[in-house]
Scaffold this motif. Structure first.
Motif, PDB file in Angstrom:
ATOM      1  N   ALA A 174       4.628 -10.166  -2.587  1.00 30.90           N
ATOM      2  CA  ALA A 174       5.437  -9.116  -1.982  1.00 30.90           C
ATOM      3  C   ALA A 174       5.895  -8.109  -3.032  1.00 30.90           C
ATOM      4  O   ALA A 174       5.824  -6.889  -2.824  1.00 30.90           O
ATOM      5  N   VAL A 175       6.349  -8.592  -4.182  1.00 30.21           N
ATOM      6  CA  VAL A 175       6.802  -7.698  -5.253  1.00 30.21           C
ATOM      7  C   VAL A 175       5.641  -6.840  -5.760  1.00 30.21           C
ATOM      8  O   VAL A 175       5.789  -5.634  -5.996  1.00 30.21           O
ATOM      9  N   GLU A 176       4.474  -7.473  -5.898  1.00 32.88           N
ATOM     10  CA  GLU A 176       3.297  -6.733  -6.365  1.00 32.88           C
ATOM     11  C   GLU A 176       2.908  -5.625  -5.385  1.00 32.88           C
ATOM     12  O   GLU A 176       2.625  -4.486  -5.781  1.00 32.88           O
ATOM     13  N   LEU A 177       2.930  -5.937  -4.071  1.00 33.52           N
ATOM     14  CA  LEU A 177       2.563  -4.947  -3.067  1.00 33.52           C
ATOM     15  C   LEU A 177       3.608  -3.841  -2.963  1.00 33.52           C
ATOM     16  O   LEU A 177       3.264  -2.669  -2.762  1.00 33.52           O
ATOM     17  N   ILE A 178       4.891  -4.179  -3.085  1.00 36.51           N
ATOM     18  CA  ILE A 178       5.947  -3.169  -3.032  1.00 36.51           C
ATOM     19  C   ILE A 178       5.828  -2.231  -4.225  1.00 36.51           C
ATOM     20  O   ILE A 178       5.953  -1.002  -4.092  1.00 36.51           O
ATOM     21  N   ASP A 179       5.568  -2.787  -5.408  1.00 40.10           N
ATOM     22  CA  ASP A 179       5.384  -1.942  -6.594  1.00 40.10           C
ATOM     23  C   ASP A 179       4.166  -1.022  -6.440  1.00 40.10           C
ATOM     24  O   ASP A 179       4.201   0.149  -6.837  1.00 40.10           O
ATOM     25  N   GLU A 180       3.091  -1.559  -5.840  1.00 40.63           N
ATOM     26  CA  GLU A 180       1.887  -0.760  -5.632  1.00 40.63           C
ATOM     27  C   GLU A 180       2.155   0.389  -4.655  1.00 40.63           C
ATOM     28  O   GLU A 180       1.743   1.529  -4.883  1.00 40.63           O
ATOM     29  N   ALA A 181       2.878   0.076  -3.558  1.00 41.86           N
ATOM     30  CA  ALA A 181       3.203   1.118  -2.578  1.00 41.86           C
ATOM     31  C   ALA A 181       4.122   2.169  -3.182  1.00 41.86           C
ATOM     32  O   ALA A 181       3.965   3.370  -2.933  1.00 41.86           O
ATOM     33  N   HIS A 182       5.074   1.726  -4.002  1.00 40.34           N
ATOM     34  CA  HIS A 182       6.003   2.658  -4.650  1.00 40.34           C
ATOM     35  C   HIS A 182       5.256   3.580  -5.614  1.00 40.34           C
ATOM     36  O   HIS A 182       5.532   4.784  -5.696  1.00 40.34           O
ATOM     37  N   ALA A 183       4.267   3.019  -6.314  1.00 41.68           N
ATOM     38  CA  ALA A 183       3.477   3.830  -7.246  1.00 41.68           C
ATOM     39  C   ALA A 183       2.587   4.828  -6.505  1.00 41.68           C
ATOM     40  O   ALA A 183       2.253   5.887  -7.047  1.00 41.68           O
ATOM     41  N   ASN A 184       2.251   4.533  -5.248  1.00 39.73           N
ATOM     42  CA  ASN A 184       1.403   5.418  -4.455  1.00 39.73           C
ATOM     43  C   ASN A 184       2.191   6.446  -3.654  1.00 39.73           C
ATOM     44  O   ASN A 184       1.634   7.128  -2.782  1.00 39.73           O
ATOM     45  N   GLY A 185       3.491   6.552  -3.934  1.00 36.45           N
ATOM     46  CA  GLY A 185       4.284   7.605  -3.302  1.00 36.45           C
ATOM     47  C   GLY A 185       5.214   7.148  -2.212  1.00 36.45           C
ATOM     48  O   GLY A 185       5.816   7.989  -1.533  1.00 36.45           O
ATOM     49  N   CYS A 186       5.342   5.857  -1.995  1.00 31.37           N
ATOM     50  CA  CYS A 186       6.234   5.346  -0.948  1.00 31.37           C
ATOM     51  C   CYS A 186       7.614   5.062  -1.538  1.00 31.37           C
ATOM     52  O   CYS A 186       7.737   4.541  -2.650  1.00 31.37           O
ATOM     53  N   ARG A 187       8.666   5.403  -0.778  1.00 32.77           N
ATOM     54  CA  ARG A 187      10.019   5.104  -1.242  1.00 32.77           C
ATOM     55  C   ARG A 187      10.264   3.597  -1.232  1.00 32.77           C
ATOM     56  O   ARG A 187       9.741   2.875  -0.381  1.00 32.77           O
ATOM     57  N   LEU A 188      11.093   3.137  -2.172  1.00 31.07           N
ATOM     58  CA  LEU A 188      11.275   1.702  -2.386  1.00 31.07           C
ATOM     59  C   LEU A 188      11.879   1.026  -1.167  1.00 31.07           C
ATOM     60  O   LEU A 188      11.412  -0.029  -0.728  1.00 31.07           O
ATOM     61  N   PHE A 189      12.901   1.624  -0.591  1.00 33.09           N
ATOM     62  CA  PHE A 189      13.566   0.955   0.536  1.00 33.09           C
ATOM     63  C   PHE A 189      12.671   0.910   1.775  1.00 33.09           C
ATOM     64  O   PHE A 189      12.743  -0.019   2.586  1.00 33.09           O
ATOM     65  N   LYS A 190      11.768   1.917   1.917  1.00 35.63           N
ATOM     66  CA  LYS A 190      10.832   1.901   3.036  1.00 35.63           C
ATOM     67  C   LYS A 190       9.810   0.772   2.891  1.00 35.63           C
ATOM     68  O   LYS A 190       9.446   0.102   3.853  1.00 35.63           O
TER      69      LYS A 190
END
Length: 520
Positions: A174-190
């Motif tokens: 989950a942490v890995e996927l959240i970091d990947e999404a955040h790096a791709n332009g997604c806000r952290l809380f989303k």
């Protein structure tokens, strides 16, 4: 050796019998006339030389042959022209295209180099504007695309009430996927909301730079009463590795032990113990089975299941191609949308599905539309999948390395490329390719009598005109049988159309079960 001289009248009659299209066989003619075969073969060659187009396919005709055919048919009626085409072995459409080419032969205009240069500048400027617009759209869709990927890849057991136990492997993923999404332009809380955890939980997990494990499983707890003792576990391992049972799987070991009056544990316990000890690997010579279910979709009406694909149209320049994007309705076989471009791009795919959805009014449908395709990169691009998500369209994909899971699109492409008027030498430019495809789609939807839907056009099937057509056909056949019953050995031809269409072959029982689930 004296040379035989044949009368002129005899030679002329033999020439006529050797001439196409009703040319007689040389061996039979030699036996009948007592003329040597080599002489007859020589005469046949002369006959064919004087009739060069009678024995050629249309693709082998030279420019002079085509021009001669245009001249010969200029004064003929439609019926005489059709007869001429049958005798020459060509299609009427091919002859019409040759006539059009002759009519347009002197209309080619050469543009001024300066004007061409100005047009090139304009096209480059337009291309830059389009690239800028594309970057802006990709940026706008970045968060949606990242969330879509996160939803697909994320663990399925993170949601639930507060205090739920989450394994360390799921936490790390989950942490890995959240970091990947955040790096791709997604806000952290989303990103955290997508996995149904709070941003505070994410911060607690990643405190001090490492993902922390839940401490609750590490405390000592009372052992279950039915747990195997260590000696019993060791006995299972020893029995499984004994000389008598070394090559047998657990489901054979347990019955043989029962024959000896001995019971250690169940088959599932044997498997579980051996799995834990890593002694239950696949040992057969055959490849370890991997079950992949065939994609199954059933359409009972238009606009329930669409299939789409991209095919390459050859250009006149060797190695260059144009890309045809095409969506076909599985139930009616009608082409609902198409576009021709020079490259494969997810933005073009998104544009195509939006265009098709608007044209067919998909947004007003109660049930979601299924869009099936193969596993190409434009089909699985994040921006395209995000567009499907917005439109409420359900995506479906073929099995990996299975070429016949998208049969309707592939069959349509074959129909297109085997048309007599398909330009085998390639298209001159993008405009010519688009014009030809537009004409093909018009012909296919409105004139082509499709064999898969009882020889009606896809347009008639799509918009419900087939009911009256089939009724009229059936009445005509019944009337013909009543007038001449001696000509009919059985029932008249069945003009009943299928009530449903399946993507892959299915048993009737499976279809009924599937339809019952869909209706409930």
């Amino acid at each position: 050796m004296s040379r035989t001289v044949y009368p002129k009248e005899l030679k002329e009659s033999i020439f006529k019998r050797l001439a196409p299209p009703n040319a007689e066989k040389v061996p039979a003619l030699a036996k009948e006339t007592n003329i040597p075969k080599p002489t007859l073969y020589k005469w046949r060659t002369k006959v064919l030389e004087n009739n060069p187009t009678n024995n050629k396919k249309a693709s082998k005709w030279t420019s002079s042959d085509k021009f001669q055919a245009v001249l010969e048919t200029a004064s003929l009626s439609e019926i005489e022209t059709a007869k001429y085409c049958r005798e020459k072995g060509i299609h009427v459409e091919e002859l019409k295209s040759w006539i059009k080419q002759c009519q347009n032969a002197n209309e080619n205009k050469f543009e001024d180099p300066k004007k061409l240069k100005d047009n090139l500048k304009k096209e480059k400027k337009k291309a830059k504007e389009l690239e800028k617009e594309l970057r802006e759209k990709e940026k706008a869709l970045a968060e949606t695309a990242a969330l879509l990927v996160l939803r697909k890849k994320g663990p399925s057991d993170l949601g639930g009430p507060r205090g739920r136990l989450i394994e360390i492997s799921d936490r790390k993923k989950a942490v890995e996927l959240i970091d990947e999404a955040h790096a791709n332009g997604c806000r952290l809380f989303k990103a955290c909301e997508e996995l149904e955890i709070s941003i505070r939980t994410y911060q607690r997990w990643t405190k001090d730079g490492a993902v922390k494990e839940d401490q609750r499983p590490l405390i000592e707890r009372p052992e279950p009463k039915n747990k195997l003792t260590e000696s019993e576990r060791q006995e299972i391992i020893e029995v499984s590795n004994s000389k008598e049972f070394a090559d047998l799987p657990p489901f054979k070991i347990v019955p043989k032990l029962a024959e000896q009056g001995k019971y250690i544990a169940s088959e599932s316990t044997f498997y579980r113990v051996l799995d834990k000890e890593k002694m239950n690997t696949h040992r057969a010579k055959s490849k370890e089975p991997v079950k992949r279910e065939a994609p199954t979709h059933i359409a009972t009406a238009p606009n329930q299941v669409w299939t789409w694909d991209i095919t390459w149209l050859n250009a006149m320049i060797k190695g260059s191609f144009f890309k045809l994007y095409l969506i076909v309705d599985m139930f009616s076989r009608m082409i609902v949308a198409y576009e021709v471009w020079e490259t494969e791009n997810a933005e073009y795919s998104s544009r195509l599905i939006r265009k098709a959805s608007l044209a067919q009014g998909i947004a007003a449908k109660d049930k979601p539309l299924v869009l099936h395709s193969d596993n190409g990169s434009p089909m699985k691009a994040a921006t395209f999948l995000a567009t499907l998500e917005k439109l409420g369209v359900q995506s479906s994909f073929s099995r990996p390395r299975v070429s016949n899971d998208n049969p309707y699109s592939e069959s349509l492409f074959k129909t297109m490329k085997y048309r007599p008027v398909y330009p085998n030498k390639g298209f001159k430019d993008l405009t010519e390719a688009r014009e030809w495809v537009a004409e093909f789609v018009r012909w296919y939807n409105h004139q082509h009598l499709h064999s898969g839907i009882k020889l009606i056009t896809p347009y008639q099937r799509h918009y419900g005109l087939d009911i009256e057509i089939m009724k009229k056909r059936n009445e005509t056949y019944l009337k013909a049988k009543a007038e001449h019953p001696e000509r009919w050995s059985g029932d008249v031809r069945d003009w009943t159309l299928p009530e449903y269409v399946t993507l892959n072959p299915m048993d009737t029982a499976e279809v009924e079960k599937y339809l019952k689930q869909q209706s409930s």
